[in-house]
Scaffold this active site. Structure first.
Site: not given
Ligand code: ACO
Length: 402
Positions: A279, A337
């Site tokens: 998140h 979720d």
């Molecule tokens: N699985 C594996 N790695 C992940 C995940 C994941 N679910 N989420 C983040 N990471 C990693 C990224 O690859 C990144 O790694 P790096 O630093 O080596 O490049 C690091 O964690 C940070 O991730 P970002 O994408 O920069 O974080 P951001 O805050 O932009 O994204 C998000 C947050 C979109 C929720 C992300 O965690 C994600 O895509 N999660 C999966 C989708 C999801 O569950 N979305 C629901 C969000 S809650 C909602 O809307 C109700």
């Protein structure tokens, strides 16, 4: 917090912040998140207490009006909502313009946007009462419109709302009931749905709410702005995650394959991510996910589904991921979720409807935030800047010379 507006006025300096990771676009009095402590408050009330002691319509009242209702206020609110649950018969015809196999979110974007064509004449956004009635209409009609998306997709006749039923019960009857027959609502399941709605009702400046605010900042019709929010919510990185989690769990299929998927999620050459993990703001356990996991237990107990294959798989995936240094170091915890899809599935909701139910719940947050923005004396049209990285000035040659 640095307010850089005066710096911009004096020097022309502005910030570059893709993804708005550290830029506040507004002030708000609605929702507070402390992502490090895992705290979520609606109008100052902890989400845990609201989920335990209130129903969704009380939370709607709270988000819109700033405080919880007393008995008389609640009675009046419920009556007002019940007077607006029907949709215009012409609106019902919109559905038949869509393919039956269209994604429910595609249909929802269209029909909610179309509300703007039905209520434009009484919509003076500078008038507080007009804004309030537009919020009431949205909250009242969303269950009807979402259930119509489902009925249309399976080729069944629409079931009209019953004014006397509770909010969650009315929705479930429109989804699964038979016209003309009583709907036997299971109180544990209705409470679970109500809790899903409460937990998704608002979440400060997430992508879809920011979209609604940006669209609304130009003075556009609120239903058109909410349609923009629905479009934004659809993506798998946001509201589409609940559908994506269930699909991912089905794809993993068995506890023995969890290691393979955790490895894929860690592999930087593989775009795969563990859906329902991570998140932008929570760098601790999402408080909503805790409540959702508890609700999951309650629902599966009630339905004697304690051996549910996907729930067991989800809990094992959570355990393995939270012991893995990659997820620990990046502070990636289950979000709301991760478990909501399992609850919705146990309620008999088809996977492709999950995000539409998120939209139904979030509508109150969107419209409360829109109302707060419009009534803000400092309202300015949202207009982000950009960092131009294209070519510098050059001359156009005649086409024969290019
Ligand atoms: N699985 C594996 N790695 C992940 C995940 C994941 N679910 N989420 C983040 N990471 C990693 C990224 O690859 C990144 O790694 P790096 O630093 O080596 O490049 C690091 O964690 C940070 O991730 P970002 O994408 O920069 O974080 P951001 O805050 O932009 O994204 C998000 C947050 C979109 C929720 C992300 O965690 C994600 O895509 N999660 C999966 C989708 C999801 O569950 N979305 C629901 C969000 S809650 C909602 O809307 C109700």
């Amino acid at each position: 917090v640095i307010d850089i507006r005066s710096l911009y006025a004096q020097t022309g300096c502005f910030t570059y912040d893709p993804g708005f990771t550290s830029t506040a676009s507004c002030t708000s009095k609605i929702t507070f998140i402390d992502g490090d402590a895992g705290v979520l408050l609606y109008r100052g009330y902890p989400i845990e207490q609201l989920a335990e002691k209130c129903d969704f319509l009380e939370v709607c009242y709270l988000l819109l009006n700033g405080d919880l209702p007393n008995g008389a206020e609640m009675k009046g609110f419920v009556t007002t909502i019940s007077q607006h649950v029907m949709v215009h018969e012409q609106l019902a015809k919109f559905y038949s313009g869509f393919r039956r196999d269209a994604h429910p979110m595609a249909v929802l974007v269209g029909v909610v946007g179309a509300l703007s064509a039905f209520y434009h004449d009484v919509m003076d956004i500078t008038c507080k009462e007009d804004r309030y009635i537009s919020a009431i209409r949205l909250i009242a009609k969303m269950p009807t419109m979402v259930a119509m998306c489902y009925k249309y997709s399976i080729g069944m006749p629409f079931i009209y709302p019953k004014r006397k039923l509770g909010y969650a019960e009315n929705f479930m009857r429109m989804m699964h009931g038979d016209p003309g027959e009583d709907y036997l609502a299971n109180p544990v399941l209705m409470r679970a749905l109500d809790r899903i709605l409460i937990l998704h009702a608002d979440h400060e400046q997430n992508a879809s709410t920011s979209t609604v605010r940006l669209a609304g900042s130009s003075g556009a019709n609120p239903y058109a702005c909410v349609a923009a929010g629905i479009a934004c919510l659809w993506g798998a990185a946001h509201g589409g995650a609940n559908e994506a989690v269930l699909n991912m769990l089905e794809e993993i299929g068995d506890v023995s394959r969890i290691g393979e998927y955790v490895a894929k999620a860690k592999d930087k050459n593989d775009p795969f991510r563990l859906m329902g993990f991570g998140h932008r703001v929570y760098k601790n356990y999402d408080p909503r996910a805790k409540l959702m996991r508890q609700t999951c237990h309650e629902v599966l107990d009630e339905l004697n589904l304690n051996d549910d294959r996907l729930f067991k798989l989800a809990m094992e995936l959570e355990r393995i991921a939270l012991e893995d240094s990659y997820f620990v170091e990046k502070k990636l915890y289950p979000n709301v979720d991760f478990y909501s899809g399992i609850v919705l599935r146990a309620l008999g909701i088809p996977t492709e409807m999950f995000t539409a139910i998120f939209a139904l719940a979030r509508s109150v947050g969107w419209i409360a935030q829109w109302d707060e923005m419009i009534s803000d004396p400092e309202l300015k049209i949202g207009r982000p800047r950009q960092l131009y990285r294209g070519v510098t000035t050059r001359d156009v040659k005649p086409i024969s010379a290019r």
